[in-house]
Design a protein around this motif. Structure first.
Motif, mmCIF file in Angstrom:
data_model
loop_
_atom_site.group_PDB
_atom_site.id
_atom_site.type_symbol
_atom_site.label_atom_id
_atom_site.label_comp_id
_atom_site.label_asym_id
_atom_site.label_seq_id
_atom_site.Cartn_x
_atom_site.Cartn_y
_atom_site.Cartn_z
ATOM 1 N N PHE A 245 -8.153 -5.133 -2.301
ATOM 2 C CA PHE A 245 -8.770 -5.035 -0.985
ATOM 3 C C PHE A 245 -9.964 -5.973 -0.862
ATOM 4 N N PHE A 246 -10.778 -6.036 -1.943
ATOM 5 C CA PHE A 246 -11.948 -6.903 -1.838
ATOM 6 C C PHE A 246 -11.581 -8.380 -1.900
ATOM 7 N N ALA B 146 0.908 -0.597 13.146
ATOM 8 C CA ALA B 146 0.928 0.469 14.141
ATOM 9 C C ALA B 146 1.027 -0.078 15.564
ATOM 10 N N PHE C 17 -5.861 -6.944 4.727
ATOM 11 C CA PHE C 17 -5.495 -5.548 4.517
ATOM 12 C C PHE C 17 -5.651 -4.749 5.799
ATOM 13 N N MET C 18 -6.825 -4.895 6.427
ATOM 14 C CA MET C 18 -7.099 -4.087 7.611
ATOM 15 C C MET C 18 -6.198 -4.513 8.761
ATOM 16 N N ILE D 56 0.849 -1.202 0.000
ATOM 17 C CA ILE D 56 0.000 0.000 0.000
ATOM 18 C C ILE D 56 0.877 1.242 0.000
ATOM 19 N N LEU E 126 -2.508 -3.258 8.141
ATOM 20 C CA LEU E 126 -2.219 -1.863 8.457
ATOM 21 C C LEU E 126 -2.206 -1.607 9.954
ATOM 22 N N THR E 127 -3.140 -2.216 10.683
ATOM 23 C CA THR E 127 -3.151 -1.942 12.130
ATOM 24 C C THR E 127 -2.006 -2.653 12.851
ATOM 25 N N SER F 272 -9.768 -8.312 2.198
ATOM 26 C CA SER F 272 -10.031 -7.140 3.031
ATOM 27 C C SER F 272 -9.556 -7.327 4.469
#
Lengths: 274, 318
Positions: free
Chosen positions: A257-258, A272, A264-265, A203, A268-269, A261
């Motif tokens: 993403f589809f 962090a 992906f989510m 991404i 990214l988290t 998904s």
């Protein structure tokens, strides 16, 4: 304040209202790309009356979108591969061996997450010029690899530490070297972590436009985001083509993403939180 | 003879074993080289650049702290600097309210198990997949005063008197950009806070309920203290991102932070100093730009450090 009878309905209305604000501009972008400019101006909010692909044809006739697409793909794939290789080697070293400088090394990599690299852009520009990398995809590949390493080392080190040692020791007794152990024993067990790093960095490198903005002026070396930048300068009146360009630029990521998904989510988290 | 070959084999084996042992030290080297050359070196170089006089991209004399002094006090540089600095602060504060406040509330609602949670998560997150440049251009079209969807929508629902030239008016331009940034980052915040809510042990919530804590009291006394780790992450990330804000402003308002520098940020100003256009022309001011980079860098690291320390203490106290 007690939970009253209207709390739940209020939650629904609120949550779905905000969801529509999140989605609407994207839907508008895609729908508008099938309208002629005239129709966008007269009825910007309605569904397209005449479904036209003319906008896409116009756009592709005038900008080398396929070249941008190919450049973006090369840059992202190569830098994500380099990140995976270099970071897993480094993380394996940091997590699995205990030399007294390991913590220092770990901290050295961590530092990169707090330092805004944009601030070093002038020395970077001069460095790239000296290395003869301006206007080459290598400039971008090196940048995305270098800036992706800190967080990838962090995530992979975390995963390495949670894995049991037994398999490795068994392989070591069988005479396997470090590289073989990493490749044949450890990495296959690390797929979830590698997937996280992969998505996160993909991404990042696909969407960035700061580095190509500074390093790339050659039209044929541009990636999609900077290609879009010049698009806006040239076609400020042709809204249909503009929406088509924005849609084309976003489509690869939305499709990916589809397909995945959840990953992906989480990817990214994880980046962090870990 | 037999003995000699045996010992030669033994030496070879030993060598191989030694190699196997110390070859491990080669493992971190590729990462160190790439990261060192393209991240660490440029940042330190930027620090030294700030002490020199620069003529375009060519380094001149050592001038000590003159670049820093000029940045803070010499017009027009100081004017741009303080103007942009104020915008960065506003950027941070409004992002905290619009993006993170909203994200916290939405994560709480999803955590309360309402139907359609998966759909909601995906919807909030979707904008985050677009390139910032696409986000900027898309909203520039939507906010266009003549044909943009927002003004047309306002007209349609009878709020025509609220129509604005959102990006053309110095009073609304910066706020519009910050709201767009919040639109972009909302879903990421929701996911971080949701992960935070989900990591709270159920027993603690039960205990709170038994003690008679409901609704807001529950949120204030139990949820928020336990959410400190995720609040910390979002605050630090938002802080760093606010003080680095560049892409969206550049995409929507160009390198001058139009209109009349009302959307200028420190990173945009830094870009002008480094690559030309600092006073409208194309001259670069590498020394000043580097000084600005150093100031920004110190500011970000000192505040982030202090904040993390303060919050960690708070967490231990509980």
């Amino acid at each position: 304040m007690k939970h009253t009878i209207w709390t739940k309905p209020f939650y629904y209305v609120f949550a779905f209202f905000i969801a529509s604000i999140s989605l609407y501009p994207i839907i508008l972008m895609i729908l508008s790309s099938f309208k002629s400019s005239a129709e966008i101006f007269t009825s910007p909010l309605a569904f397209p009356k005449s479904f036209t692909l003319e906008t896409y044809k116009n756009l592709l006739d005038q900008i080398p979108f396929m070249t941008y697409f190919l450049n973006s793909t090369i840059v992202s794939v190569v830098s994500v591969s380099l990140i995976l290789i270099t970071s897993s080697l480094a993380a394996f070293y940091i997590a699995r061996f205990t030399f007294y400088w390991n913590n220092m090394l770990f901290f050295f990599f961590l530092m990169g997450m707090m330092l805004p690299i944009k601030l070093g852009i002038v020395p970077l520009f001069i460095l790239m010029k000296d290395l003869d990398l301006l206007n080459t995809l290598w400039a971008l590949i090196f940048m995305y690899t270098a800036t992706g390493i800190p967080i990838s080392v962090l995530i992979l080190t975390g995963f390495f530490r949670t894995m049991p040692h037994e398999l490795e020791e068994a392989a070591r007794i069988d005479g396997a070297g470090n590289l073989r152990i990493l490749w044949n024993v450890v990495l296959p067990l690390m797929r979830p972590a590698l997937g996280t790093v992969m998505i996160l960095q993909f991404i990042q490198s696909w969407n960035d436009f700061f580095f190509p903005l500074v390093f790339i002026t050659d039209e044929m070396k541009k990636t999609i985001p900077v290609g879009m930048l010049s698009l806006f300068g040239q076609y400020s009146a042709d809204w249909g083509a503009l929406f088509a360009g924005l849609t084309l630029a976003s489509l690869p990521m939305i499709v990916l993403f589809f397909i995945a998904s959840k990953q992906f989510m989480e990817g990214l988290t994880q980046g962090a939180i870990k | 003879m037999q003995l000699a070959t045996d010992s030669a084999k033994e030496v070879k084996k030993q060598k191989k074993r030694n190699w196997k042992r110390w070859s491990i030290h080669l493992f971190p080297i590729p990462a160190l080289l790439i990261y060192g050359l393209f991240v660490v070196y440029p940042l330190f170089a930027a620090l030294t650049y700030s002490f020199f006089d620069w003529n375009g991209m060519v380094r001149g004399d050592f001038v000590g702290l003159k670049n820093f002094k000029d940045l803070f006090t010499l017009e027009p540089f100081s004017g741009y600097f303080w103007n942009a600095f104020g915008h960065n602060i506003l950027y941070f504060v409004l992002q905290m309210i619009f993006q993170n406040g909203l994200a916290f509330a939405l994560a709480y609602i999803i955590f309360k198990k309402i139907r359609g949670a998966e759909f909601l998560k995906i919807s909030y997150f979707l904008p985050r997949l677009l390139s910032v440049i696409v986000v900027g251009f898309l909203w520039k079209l939507i906010l266009n005063p003549n044909y943009g969807a927002l003004n047309v929508l306002l007209e349609k629902i009878g709020l025509g008197h609220l129509q604005e030239a959102w990006l053309g008016d110095p009073d609304t331009a910066l706020i519009a950009i910050i709201l767009v940034n919040s639109w972009y980052g909302l879903g990421f915040g929701v996911l971080i806070f949701l992960a935070g809510f989900q990591s709270i042990p159920k027993e603690l919530m039960e205990a709170g309920k038994l003690d008679g804590a409901t609704g807001l009291a529950m949120v204030r006394r139990i949820l928020i203290p336990l959410m400190i780790p995720s609040i910390m992450i979002m605050t630090v990330l938002t802080f760093i991102q606010s003080f680095e804000a560049f892409e969206l402003v550049y995409a929507m308002q160009g390198s001058q932070g139009e209109p009349y520098h009302s959307t200028d940020t420190l990173a945009v100003y830094f870009y002008r100093l480094a690559f030309g256009g600092s006073t409208g022309g194309s001259t670069t001011a590498v020394g000043l730009g580097s000084a600005l980079a150093v100031v920004l860098f110190l500011f970000i690291s000192i505040f982030t450090g202090l904040y993390l320390k303060y919050m960690q203490k708070k967490q231990v106290d509980m």
